[in-house]
Design a protein around this motif. Sequence first.
Motif, PDB file in Angstrom:
ATOM      1  N   LEU A  52       0.801  -1.220   0.000  1.00 16.89           N
ATOM      2  CA  LEU A  52       0.000   0.000   0.000  1.00 16.89           C
ATOM      3  C   LEU A  52       0.834   1.268   0.000  1.00 16.89           C
ATOM      4  O   LEU A  52       0.360   2.307  -0.472  1.00 16.89           O
ATOM      5  CB  LEU A  52      -0.938   0.000   1.213  1.00 16.89           C
ATOM      6  N   LEU A  53       2.074   1.210   0.507  1.00 14.02           N
ATOM      7  CA  LEU A  53       2.918   2.409   0.522  1.00 14.02           C
ATOM      8  C   LEU A  53       3.941   2.372  -0.597  1.00 14.02           C
ATOM      9  O   LEU A  53       3.932   3.223  -1.498  1.00 14.02           O
ATOM     10  CB  LEU A  53       3.611   2.540   1.883  1.00 14.02           C
ATOM     11  N   PHE A  54       4.821   1.368  -0.582  1.00 14.34           N
ATOM     12  CA  PHE A  54       5.847   1.246  -1.617  1.00 14.34           C
ATOM     13  C   PHE A  54       5.203   1.109  -2.992  1.00 14.34           C
ATOM     14  O   PHE A  54       5.640   1.723  -3.978  1.00 14.34           O
ATOM     15  CB  PHE A  54       6.719   0.025  -1.310  1.00 14.34           C
ATOM     16  N   GLY A  55       4.150   0.293  -3.058  1.00 17.75           N
ATOM     17  CA  GLY A  55       3.474   0.083  -4.343  1.00 17.75           C
ATOM     18  C   GLY A  55       2.859   1.350  -4.893  1.00 17.75           C
ATOM     19  O   GLY A  55       2.885   1.602  -6.109  1.00 17.75           O
ATOM     20  N   GLN A  56       2.295   2.176  -4.009  1.00 14.90           N
ATOM     21  CA  GLN A  56       1.693   3.431  -4.470  1.00 14.90           C
ATOM     22  C   GLN A  56       2.750   4.444  -4.877  1.00 14.90           C
ATOM     23  O   GLN A  56       2.580   5.178  -5.853  1.00 14.90           O
ATOM     24  CB  GLN A  56       0.796   4.000  -3.361  1.00 14.90           C
ATOM     25  N   VAL A  57       3.847   4.503  -4.103  1.00 13.49           N
ATOM     26  CA  VAL A  57       4.906   5.461  -4.416  1.00 13.49           C
ATOM     27  C   VAL A  57       5.493   5.196  -5.807  1.00 13.49           C
ATOM     28  O   VAL A  57       5.768   6.131  -6.571  1.00 13.49           O
ATOM     29  CB  VAL A  57       6.011   5.407  -3.337  1.00 13.49           C
ATOM     30  N   PHE A  58       5.685   3.912  -6.139  1.00 14.04           N
ATOM     31  CA  PHE A  58       6.307   3.560  -7.415  1.00 14.04           C
ATOM     32  C   PHE A  58       5.289   3.101  -8.461  1.00 14.04           C
ATOM     33  O   PHE A  58       5.646   2.472  -9.447  1.00 14.04           O
ATOM     34  CB  PHE A  58       7.349   2.458  -7.194  1.00 14.04           C
ATOM     35  N   ARG A  59       4.034   3.439  -8.218  1.00 14.78           N
ATOM     36  CA  ARG A  59       2.969   3.020  -9.133  1.00 14.78           C
ATOM     37  C   ARG A  59       3.187   3.534 -10.546  1.00 14.78           C
ATOM     38  O   ARG A  59       2.874   2.871 -11.534  1.00 14.78           O
ATOM     39  CB  ARG A  59       1.621   3.507  -8.607  1.00 14.78           C
ATOM     40  N   SER A  60       3.751   4.721 -10.667  1.00 13.45           N
ATOM     41  CA  SER A  60       3.954   5.323 -11.990  1.00 13.45           C
ATOM     42  C   SER A  60       4.946   4.546 -12.837  1.00 13.45           C
ATOM     43  O   SER A  60       5.004   4.738 -14.058  1.00 13.45           O
ATOM     44  CB  SER A  60       4.421   6.775 -11.851  1.00 13.45           C
ATOM     45  N   LEU A  61       5.747   3.652 -12.218  1.00 13.14           N
ATOM     46  CA  LEU A  61       6.665   2.826 -13.001  1.00 13.14           C
ATOM     47  C   LEU A  61       5.915   1.986 -14.029  1.00 13.14           C
ATOM     48  O   LEU A  61       6.419   1.718 -15.121  1.00 13.14           O
ATOM     49  CB  LEU A  61       7.468   1.898 -12.075  1.00 13.14           C
ATOM     50  N   GLY A  62       4.709   1.581 -13.664  1.00 19.04           N
ATOM     51  CA  GLY A  62       3.933   0.755 -14.574  1.00 19.04           C
ATOM     52  C   GLY A  62       3.538   1.464 -15.852  1.00 19.04           C
ATOM     53  O   GLY A  62       3.187   0.812 -16.848  1.00 19.04           O
ATOM     54  N   ASP A  63       3.587   2.800 -15.842  1.00 21.84           N
ATOM     55  CA  ASP A  63       3.219   3.570 -17.033  1.00 21.84           C
ATOM     56  C   ASP A  63       4.388   3.771 -17.989  1.00 21.84           C
ATOM     57  O   ASP A  63       4.186   4.233 -19.117  1.00 21.84           O
ATOM     58  CB  ASP A  63       2.669   4.939 -16.612  1.00 21.84           C
ATOM     59  N   LEU A  64       5.591   3.457 -17.545  1.00 18.94           N
ATOM     60  CA  LEU A  64       6.764   3.636 -18.402  1.00 18.94           C
ATOM     61  C   LEU A  64       6.805   2.552 -19.475  1.00 18.94           C
ATOM     62  O   LEU A  64       6.593   1.365 -19.178  1.00 18.94           O
ATOM     63  CB  LEU A  64       8.044   3.585 -17.568  1.00 18.94           C
ATOM     64  N   PRO A  65       7.076   2.906 -20.722  1.00 21.38           N
ATOM     65  CA  PRO A  65       7.128   1.902 -21.792  1.00 21.38           C
ATOM     66  C   PRO A  65       8.152   0.809 -21.520  1.00 21.38           C
ATOM     67  O   PRO A  65       7.912  -0.358 -21.832  1.00 21.38           O
ATOM     68  CB  PRO A  65       7.504   2.727 -23.029  1.00 21.38           C
ATOM     69  N   GLN A  66       9.313   1.198 -20.946  1.00 20.40           N
ATOM     70  CA  GLN A  66      10.353   0.202 -20.672  1.00 20.40           C
ATOM     71  C   GLN A  66       9.867  -0.853 -19.673  1.00 20.40           C
ATOM     72  O   GLN A  66      10.118  -2.049 -19.832  1.00 20.40           O
ATOM     73  CB  GLN A  66      11.613   0.884 -20.115  1.00 20.40           C
ATOM     74  N   PHE A  67       9.153  -0.398 -18.640  1.00 15.96           N
ATOM     75  CA  PHE A  67       8.662  -1.339 -17.646  1.00 15.96           C
ATOM     76  C   PHE A  67       7.572  -2.228 -18.233  1.00 15.96           C
ATOM     77  O   PHE A  67       7.562  -3.447 -18.014  1.00 15.96           O
ATOM     78  CB  PHE A  67       8.109  -0.591 -16.427  1.00 15.96           C
ATOM     79  N   ALA A  68       6.659  -1.628 -18.971  1.00 13.47           N
ATOM     80  CA  ALA A  68       5.571  -2.399 -19.565  1.00 13.47           C
ATOM     81  C   ALA A  68       6.110  -3.463 -20.521  1.00 13.47           C
ATOM     82  O   ALA A  68       5.614  -4.592 -20.568  1.00 13.47           O
ATOM     83  CB  ALA A  68       4.607  -1.466 -20.295  1.00 13.47           C
ATOM     84  N   ALA A  69       7.159  -3.092 -21.271  1.00 13.92           N
ATOM     85  CA  ALA A  69       7.743  -4.048 -22.225  1.00 13.92           C
ATOM     86  C   ALA A  69       8.452  -5.191 -21.499  1.00 13.92           C
ATOM     87  O   ALA A  69       8.420  -6.337 -21.940  1.00 13.92           O
ATOM     88  CB  ALA A  69       8.715  -3.321 -23.148  1.00 13.92           C
ATOM     89  N   ALA A  70       9.083  -4.873 -20.353  1.00 11.91           N
ATOM     90  CA  ALA A  70       9.843  -5.899 -19.624  1.00 11.91           C
ATOM     91  C   ALA A  70       8.948  -6.762 -18.746  1.00 11.91           C
ATOM     92  O   ALA A  70       9.157  -7.969 -18.620  1.00 11.91           O
ATOM     93  CB  ALA A  70      10.916  -5.222 -18.773  1.00 11.91           C
ATOM     94  N   ALA A  71       7.939  -6.121 -18.120  1.00 11.03           N
ATOM     95  CA  ALA A  71       7.114  -6.843 -17.151  1.00 11.03           C
ATOM     96  C   ALA A  71       5.910  -7.504 -17.800  1.00 11.03           C
ATOM     97  O   ALA A  71       5.519  -8.608 -17.439  1.00 11.03           O
ATOM     98  CB  ALA A  71       6.660  -5.895 -16.049  1.00 11.03           C
ATOM     99  N   GLY A  72       5.300  -6.804 -18.755  1.00 14.95           N
ATOM    100  CA  GLY A  72       4.142  -7.363 -19.433  1.00 14.95           C
ATOM    101  C   GLY A  72       2.942  -7.564 -18.531  1.00 14.95           C
ATOM    102  O   GLY A  72       2.187  -8.518 -18.687  1.00 14.95           O
ATOM    103  N   THR A  73       2.746  -6.698 -17.543  1.00 12.93           N
ATOM    104  CA  THR A  73       1.618  -6.824 -16.625  1.00 12.93           C
ATOM    105  C   THR A  73       0.730  -5.592 -16.726  1.00 12.93           C
ATOM    106  O   THR A  73       1.021  -4.636 -17.445  1.00 12.93           O
ATOM    107  CB  THR A  73       2.095  -6.967 -15.171  1.00 12.93           C
ATOM    108  N   GLY A  74      -0.353  -5.601 -15.961  1.00 21.64           N
ATOM    109  CA  GLY A  74      -1.284  -4.495 -15.995  1.00 21.64           C
ATOM    110  C   GLY A  74      -0.835  -3.276 -15.225  1.00 21.64           C
ATOM    111  O   GLY A  74      -1.497  -2.252 -15.267  1.00 21.64           O
ATOM    112  N   GLY A  75       0.258  -3.343 -14.518  1.00 21.19           N
ATOM    113  CA  GLY A  75       0.727  -2.212 -13.730  1.00 21.19           C
ATOM    114  C   GLY A  75       1.702  -2.683 -12.670  1.00 21.19           C
ATOM    115  O   GLY A  75       1.927  -3.885 -12.484  1.00 21.19           O
ATOM    116  N   TYR A  76       2.271  -1.711 -11.958  1.00 16.24           N
ATOM    117  CA  TYR A  76       3.312  -2.064 -10.993  1.00 16.24           C
ATOM    118  C   TYR A  76       2.744  -2.827  -9.795  1.00 16.24           C
ATOM    119  O   TYR A  76       3.397  -3.718  -9.263  1.00 16.24           O
ATOM    120  CB  TYR A  76       4.036  -0.809 -10.501  1.00 16.24           C
ATOM    121  N   ILE A  77       1.524  -2.484  -9.359  1.00 19.09           N
ATOM    122  CA  ILE A  77       0.925  -3.177  -8.219  1.00 19.09           C
ATOM    123  C   ILE A  77       0.768  -4.662  -8.536  1.00 19.09           C
ATOM    124  O   ILE A  77       1.112  -5.530  -7.720  1.00 19.09           O
ATOM    125  CB  ILE A  77      -0.434  -2.565  -7.853  1.00 19.09           C
ATOM    126  N   GLU A  78       0.277  -4.978  -9.720  1.00 17.68           N
ATOM    127  CA  GLU A  78       0.108  -6.375 -10.099  1.00 17.68           C
ATOM    128  C   GLU A  78       1.455  -7.084 -10.217  1.00 17.68           C
ATOM    129  O   GLU A  78       1.556  -8.284  -9.954  1.00 17.68           O
ATOM    130  CB  GLU A  78      -0.667  -6.472 -11.418  1.00 17.68           C
TER     131      GLU A  78
END
Length: 275
Positions: A52-78
Amino acid sequence: MTTVAIPTTVSAPERAGWFTQTGQVLRRWLIVTIRQVWGPVMSLVQPIIWILLFGQVFRSLGDLPQFAAAAGTGGYIEYLVPGILMMTVLYSGAWAGTGYIDDINSGVMDQYLSSAIRRSAIITGQLTQQLIVNVVQSLVVLGIGWLGGARYAGGVGGLLVALAVATLLATIFCCASTAIALISRNQIALISLSQLIVLPATFLSTTMMPSALLPDWVAAVARWNPMTWAVELGRGGLSGEYPDAAWLQVAGLVALAALAFTWAVRSIRAYQRSI
């Protein structure tokens, strides 16, 4: 005069079976858990903070193209929730040996070893209690993750896979902690070694970040880290997309669990020979 035959042999009392012995040990540890339930409850504070804290602070990582391409998930929380799930059982498992040190100091272990109970039943009973607690904790973590915004596309089957993998990882570290406790017989030594192991195991893995975004040397270490295997399998179960090396990772975790259990049983026998 009649003579009375006096039996010259006395039959030995029947010893309970292995499952009965294991059940009695399990019952004893479950009673201890209920009486000291604050321990398992307080261990859930850390995953709540991470999600709830760390995940929210770094939630915007999931919007980065590099992260989305590497992780392939719906967002950083997932992406984060499976890692926090494995972190929870890792930290809980690393503390499993403290119960044995308490038993050694209180004399309970001597009572165990002077009885007819099998040594493997002593280990299995306490391990089963630890795994039951870990399953409950895992369900709570998954619930917290869902409240934090994670969604599990893998469905019920994927949730069961994640729980099974978490149980395998917990078995490895519970048994390793037990062996270390029986060898060191010292609370401070166990805690120090646990911290020395769990922190690198967590951060030298893909718990927080995809392998493609890690430094090369960290990615190389993470590839052979059992924590990475567990996290990626759990992440695959929850997302419905399993890693290519899934069966190899499962085999590696099963082999490590078997080795750790054997180490724990041999450690309790070595402890008995030393007293």
